[in-house]
Design a protein around this motif. Sequence first.
Motif, PDB file in Angstrom:
ATOM      1  N   MET A 146      29.301  12.154   8.454  1.00  0.00           N
ATOM      2  CA  MET A 146      28.793  13.497   8.372  1.00  0.00           C
ATOM      3  C   MET A 146      27.244  13.466   8.019  1.00  0.00           C
ATOM      4  O   MET A 146      26.272  14.151   8.735  1.00  0.00           O
ATOM      5  N   VAL A 147      26.883  12.815   7.034  1.00  0.00           N
ATOM      6  CA  VAL A 147      25.854  12.929   6.224  1.00  0.00           C
ATOM      7  C   VAL A 147      24.721  12.236   7.368  1.00  0.00           C
ATOM      8  O   VAL A 147      23.458  12.620   7.520  1.00  0.00           O
ATOM      9  N   LEU A 148      24.810  10.934   7.774  1.00  0.00           N
ATOM     10  CA  LEU A 148      24.012  10.307   8.348  1.00  0.00           C
ATOM     11  C   LEU A 148      23.543  10.955   9.688  1.00  0.00           C
ATOM     12  O   LEU A 148      22.150  10.975   9.848  1.00  0.00           O
ATOM     13  N   PRO A 149      24.289  11.486  10.777  1.00  0.00           N
ATOM     14  CA  PRO A 149      23.404  12.253  11.819  1.00  0.00           C
ATOM     15  C   PRO A 149      22.824  13.276  11.192  1.00  0.00           C
ATOM     16  O   PRO A 149      21.698  13.474  12.036  1.00  0.00           O
ATOM     17  N   ILE A 150      23.095  14.094  10.427  1.00  0.00           N
ATOM     18  CA  ILE A 150      22.488  15.320  10.080  1.00  0.00           C
ATOM     19  C   ILE A 150      21.274  14.816   9.336  1.00  0.00           C
ATOM     20  O   ILE A 150      20.110  15.485   9.496  1.00  0.00           O
ATOM     21  N   TYR A 151      21.351  13.906   8.465  1.00  0.00           N
ATOM     22  CA  TYR A 151      19.971  13.200   7.712  1.00  0.00           C
ATOM     23  C   TYR A 151      19.120  12.706   8.895  1.00  0.00           C
ATOM     24  O   TYR A 151      17.655  13.065   8.835  1.00  0.00           O
ATOM     25  N   THR A 152      19.565  12.232  10.063  1.00  0.00           N
ATOM     26  CA  THR A 152      18.749  11.811  10.978  1.00  0.00           C
ATOM     27  C   THR A 152      17.975  12.720  11.703  1.00  0.00           C
ATOM     28  O   THR A 152      16.680  12.828  11.957  1.00  0.00           O
ATOM     29  N   VAL A 153      18.655  13.832  11.983  1.00  0.00           N
ATOM     30  CA  VAL A 153      18.239  14.822  12.646  1.00  0.00           C
ATOM     31  C   VAL A 153      17.128  15.826  11.797  1.00  0.00           C
ATOM     32  O   VAL A 153      16.041  16.040  12.092  1.00  0.00           O
ATOM     33  N   ILE A 154      17.371  15.695  10.407  1.00  0.00           N
ATOM     34  CA  ILE A 154      16.639  16.744   9.654  1.00  0.00           C
ATOM     35  C   ILE A 154      15.340  15.824   9.426  1.00  0.00           C
ATOM     36  O   ILE A 154      14.138  16.497   9.451  1.00  0.00           O
ATOM     37  N   LEU A 155      15.165  14.677   9.400  1.00  0.00           N
ATOM     38  CA  LEU A 155      14.068  13.636   9.250  1.00  0.00           C
ATOM     39  C   LEU A 155      13.140  13.886  10.417  1.00  0.00           C
ATOM     40  O   LEU A 155      12.074  13.761  10.171  1.00  0.00           O
ATOM     41  N   LYS A 156      13.818  14.025  11.425  1.00  0.00           N
ATOM     42  CA  LYS A 156      12.943  14.218  12.475  1.00  0.00           C
ATOM     43  C   LYS A 156      12.271  15.700  12.937  1.00  0.00           C
ATOM     44  O   LYS A 156      11.511  15.694  13.884  1.00  0.00           O
ATOM     45  N   LEU A 157      12.940  16.635  12.122  1.00  0.00           N
ATOM     46  CA  LEU A 157      12.519  17.756  12.417  1.00  0.00           C
ATOM     47  C   LEU A 157      10.881  18.017  11.924  1.00  0.00           C
ATOM     48  O   LEU A 157      10.630  17.752  11.040  1.00  0.00           O
ATOM     49  N   ASP A 158      10.291  18.874  12.810  1.00  0.00           N
ATOM     50  CA  ASP A 158       8.841  18.944  12.908  1.00  0.00           C
ATOM     51  C   ASP A 158       8.501  19.850  11.802  1.00  0.00           C
ATOM     52  O   ASP A 158       8.863  20.983  11.833  1.00  0.00           O
ATOM     53  N   HIS A 159       7.932  19.347  10.747  1.00  0.00           N
ATOM     54  CA  HIS A 159       7.693  20.364   9.562  1.00  0.00           C
ATOM     55  C   HIS A 159       6.774  21.601   9.757  1.00  0.00           C
ATOM     56  O   HIS A 159       6.976  22.503   9.402  1.00  0.00           O
ATOM     57  N   SER A 160       6.097  21.309  11.036  1.00  0.00           N
ATOM     58  CA  SER A 160       4.987  22.500  11.048  1.00  0.00           C
ATOM     59  C   SER A 160       5.849  23.776  11.599  1.00  0.00           C
ATOM     60  O   SER A 160       5.447  24.612  11.701  1.00  0.00           O
ATOM     61  N   LEU A 161       7.123  23.327  12.250  1.00  0.00           N
ATOM     62  CA  LEU A 161       7.888  24.700  12.505  1.00  0.00           C
ATOM     63  C   LEU A 161       8.367  25.456  11.495  1.00  0.00           C
ATOM     64  O   LEU A 161       8.418  26.615  11.461  1.00  0.00           O
ATOM     65  N   LEU A 162       8.604  24.482  10.582  1.00  0.00           N
ATOM     66  CA  LEU A 162       9.111  25.325   9.187  1.00  0.00           C
ATOM     67  C   LEU A 162       7.579  26.125   8.701  1.00  0.00           C
ATOM     68  O   LEU A 162       7.934  27.453   8.399  1.00  0.00           O
ATOM     69  N   GLU A 163       6.477  25.571   8.742  1.00  0.00           N
ATOM     70  CA  GLU A 163       5.512  26.135   8.123  1.00  0.00           C
ATOM     71  C   GLU A 163       5.245  27.453   9.123  1.00  0.00           C
ATOM     72  O   GLU A 163       4.872  28.541   8.406  1.00  0.00           O
ATOM     73  N   ALA A 164       5.365  27.225  10.580  1.00  0.00           N
ATOM     74  CA  ALA A 164       5.186  28.153  11.436  1.00  0.00           C
ATOM     75  C   ALA A 164       6.066  29.583  11.070  1.00  0.00           C
ATOM     76  O   ALA A 164       5.662  30.594  11.218  1.00  0.00           O
ATOM     77  N   ALA A 165       7.313  29.246  10.790  1.00  0.00           N
ATOM     78  CA  ALA A 165       8.381  30.365  10.575  1.00  0.00           C
ATOM     79  C   ALA A 165       7.874  31.217   9.121  1.00  0.00           C
ATOM     80  O   ALA A 165       7.832  32.451   9.172  1.00  0.00           O
ATOM     81  N   SER A 166       7.459  30.224   8.084  1.00  0.00           N
ATOM     82  CA  SER A 166       7.151  30.908   6.928  1.00  0.00           C
ATOM     83  C   SER A 166       5.866  31.963   7.066  1.00  0.00           C
ATOM     84  O   SER A 166       5.614  33.029   6.785  1.00  0.00           O
ATOM     85  N   ASP A 167       4.814  31.410   8.033  1.00  0.00           N
ATOM     86  CA  ASP A 167       3.621  31.815   8.248  1.00  0.00           C
ATOM     87  C   ASP A 167       3.940  33.079   8.845  1.00  0.00           C
ATOM     88  O   ASP A 167       3.292  34.235   8.969  1.00  0.00           O
TER      89      ASP A 167
END
Lengths: 379, 296
Positions: B177-198
């Motif tokens: 369970m951890v490894l596939p989730i880890y792979t996806v989180i690692l690939k997640l574009d950080h600027s999308l999270l910043e955009a959401a906060s913004d």
Amino acid sequence: MSSQAIVELKGVNKSYGENHVVKDLNLTINEGEFLSVLGPSGCGKTTTLRMIAGFEQQTSGTILVEGEPVEDKEPFERNVNTVFQSYALFPHMTVYENVAFGLKMKRVARNAIKERVQEALTLVQLEGFEKRLPLQLSGGQKQRVAIARAIINQPRVLLLDEPLGALDLKLRKQMQLELKRLQKRLGITFVYVTHDQEEALTMSDRIAVMHEGILDQLDTPNRIYDFPATRFVADFIGESNIFDGLAEPQEGGTISVVTETGRVLCRGTSGFTAGEQVQLSVRPEKLRFAPEPKEGFELQGTVRENIFVGTFIKSILLLSNGQEVALTSLSGQPIPEVDACCYLFWEPEDAVILHAHSQEVWSTIANVDLSDFTPEASA
Amino acid sequence: MASRSAPTSLRKRIRRKTPLLTMVSPVTVWMVILIAVPLAYVLLISFCSTDESHHIVFAFSVQNYVKLFDPTLLSIYGNSLLIAGLSCLISILVGYPFATIMANSSPFKRTLMMAFLMLPFWTNSLIRLYGWRSILGSNGFINSVLQELGLITQPLELLYNHFAVVLGMVYVLLPFMVLPIYTVILKLDHSLLEAASDLGARPARRFFKVTLPLTSSGIFAGSIMVFIPALGYFFVSNLMGGGTTQLIGNVIARQFKEAFNWPFGAALSIILILITLILVRAYTKTGGKMDDLGAM
């Protein structure tokens, strides 16, 4: 121009470990203006923008937005919005959902959201794209969605991080005009980060030129072009011929500068002492051919090349010390043949004289906010 | 004209493809022998029956598939699905935060966490489950400590129930369970999270509106890789459940090892494979990538 400060940076520093990225930055951004932060990559301009947005915390100094310090405010609490370099559109949401995101977060009523999203999409000329996913949009369309999404919350300040960087030249030119028009229409303050000097010159009310973390100059595009404050600014914005030499102040407000290739003349402001090392910046269009030696000038060059560039001809000349200089003259004017040796001069007021160590001098001067001084006050 | 050039082009094509075929064919032969043939055999005998001395009789019948709908078996399926679903859910609740922390850590910490996750895998899972027995047993670690402290007088029944089986499943399957989730989180574009906060999203809303939807493919991939084995890992229910919990896997194992009814066991296996295929199909239909499933 109304000059109510909306964003103020006071003595802001940012370091990543040993790496001092932004140095003692003092910058006042006025309400409603289009301010570009211009500099080569790695000059600290994006970091500055990110500190205003709240994605980075400054190491020291204060940032005020609308007169209030924002250190303790998270990005979601700040009344500024950002257009990201890579657009950062949510890939799992449609255009409509992307644009509506900010309003949903503020729990605006559904009907009002619909109305305002339509309005924003009309503003960026994307009506009818509501149901598309970002994947189905071109670069320019993504850019427009990013802008619509950022202005929907009606921020006081819009931060734009090289928003046109990924677009091709033609589209970029078009978007430049559109952005400028949008800014005028909305009356929002734009802080626009770019490394493209032409872009900054055409769009901005004022330009802040940054270099290695230091604010070199903050002024209108006109004045930045005509009176660069440092050698870096002279070089980075437009083209400049730089001459190194020693100052010899003369009677009547002129300064004779002794260069390796002989004397030249410029109009001097006070503050230059005899024997001081200085640099002269002369734009290619200000440099001229002279049929015979001009008084005060001992400048000669050999024509290496004459390049026809449409409305003007650019001549590359070799000085006796091996330095190359550029000279542009309007097409149709008589110019010397290649390999001809000729005298050169400029009108003394067309040369900008700089302290040779201006970099260091200015980094200390820059700590005093010069934008408050008007010529009348200092006279 | 086309017919005249056909033989030459065919010969050319064979010549051109020959190097490729020699490279691929050993793997193909290997796969055929180890995977395709056994599977075909399972499918074949699932339509057969046995005589009194448990020999397989090769006569076509669907009786094994009819027998699948036996009421006792139906309750076992239900139970099995419940255990697998619960194991899956708990794996998500434990694995997601773990993967998030791991993805946001420094490279050194990441390696360390990965090691903690993967090292137990170098030990046989049976041995590790025996370890759990010695922790949970009536004379085990937890019970002795609680009794020493005087908190309980009678040992708690921690083993031999659904809880113990689910715990065992989560323990054995968590890395999947951890490894596939880890792979996806690692690939997640950080600027999308910043955009959401913004745009005004507080951390919780940002998580549910942006992070979670964009990492759901990892959760789905991990769920498939936990859910399917959890239906079949009979040794976990044997060791931790001690016969109190019956999984589909237990039934299949019994057909092969004790009842010697291979055809019926084969039919059960085919059903399990079908469930897997349906889930994988649903996964790829919703945009999941097969590569992420094979990340292990």
